[in-house]
Design an enzyme around this catalytic site. Structure first.
Site: not given
Ligand code: NDP
Length: 246
Positions: A141, A154
């Site tokens: 991130s 985080y």
């Molecule tokens: P979302 O909240 O939109 O999606 C999160 C995803 O992770 C979902 O598919 C969810 O599954 C899954 N998930 C959550 N917990 C678990 C778990 N314990 N085991 C398996 N799957 C899990 O997040 P983003 O798409 O925004 O983020 C994706 C990645 O990018 C993350 O690592 C985030 O930290 C990183 N990131 C995001 C940024 C942003 O601005 N959006 C910026 C920088 C980094 P389910 O639908 O089943 O809950």
């Protein structure tokens, strides 16, 4: 593309957000894609169907990445079904924001469990199993650099991911497997949009020289590059993919 020649990619947290865009993009690149999710089976199934209709091969696979047994079983299942794994994208993650003085143990512990232990769990399986020529891509991130108030724990989990990325790249010596990170800036997903007012979102968009928030497809394009043949010479790096946000 012949099904037997397709490479296999596991994308964690691919039911929605950035992970879903990565799954679609890698499918478009010719990969068979395992759509990992935690709880959203319906979304993961819908994505698999959408990919199937577009001519790809994808299937949902439930596993809480914080659970090492579930992660081990997920790798077993994918290997048994397709004969191997070539790409792992560690995308699953959560974000709990609060000043340190106000952060609860539960909020802290869940980020450590999913963002840090979860990545460790999948990296350990990948390090043992990914086929020669494979790729490992971890989502960090931009917050490891911006270090804004309320992002402490985080950002700490993501800094740890960047450290493991660089170390594992060295540990893969001799196997033609690269390990890289991608550090997105603010990207329009549930994770980023929740609890933010329109004013806060507009302000964040203005902070980028490109004057918009990132979209999941922006990040998926960078993953596609690292996962594909042109990405081979990038190794042990974490690339900031953020439109110039700082
Ligand atoms: P979302 O909240 O939109 O999606 C999160 C995803 O992770 C979902 O598919 C969810 O599954 C899954 N998930 C959550 N917990 C678990 C778990 N314990 N085991 C398996 N799957 C899990 O997040 P983003 O798409 O925004 O983020 C994706 C990645 O990018 C993350 O690592 C985030 O930290 C990183 N990131 C995001 C940024 C942003 O601005 N959006 C910026 C920088 C980094 P389910 O639908 O089943 O809950």
């Amino acid at each position: 593309m012949n099904d037997e020649t397709r490479k296999i990619a596991v994308v964690t947290g691919a039911s929605r957000g950035i992970g879903a865009a990565i799954a679609e993009r890698l499918s478009g690149d010719g990969f068979i894609v395992a759509i990992n999710f935690a709880g959203n089976l319906a979304l993961a199934q819908a994505l698999a169907q959408k990919i199937g209709k577009a001519g790809g091969i994808a299937f949902p696979i439930q596993a809480d990445v914080s659970d090492p047994v579930a992660v081990h079983d997920m790798f077993d299942t994918v290997e048994a079904r397709f004969g191997g794994i070539d790409v792992l994208v560690n995308n699953a993650g959560i974000q709990n924001l609060a000043p340190l003085a106000e952060m609860t143990d539960a909020a802290f512990d869940s980020m450590i469990a999913i963002n840090l232990k979860g990545v460790f769990n999948t990296l350990r399986e990948a390090a043992r199993r990914i086929r020669p020529g494979g790729r490992i891509i971890n989502l960090s991130s931009g917050t490891t650099a911006t270090l804004s108030p309320s992002y402490g724990p985080y950002a700490a989990t993501k800094a740890a991911v960047e450290a493991m990325t660089a170390v594992l790249a060295k540990e893969m010596r001799g196997r033609a497997i690269t390990v890289n990170g991608i550090a997105p800036g603010p990207t329009a997903t549930d994770l980023y949009l929740k609890d933010k007012s329109p004013e806060m979102l507009a302000q964040a968009a203005r902070r980028s020289p490109l004057e918009r928030l990132g979209q999941p497809a922006d990040i998926a394009g960078a993953v596609s590059f690292l996962a594909g043949p042109d990405g081979e010479w990038v190794n042990g790096q974490t690339i900031r993919v953020n439109g110039g946000f700082s």
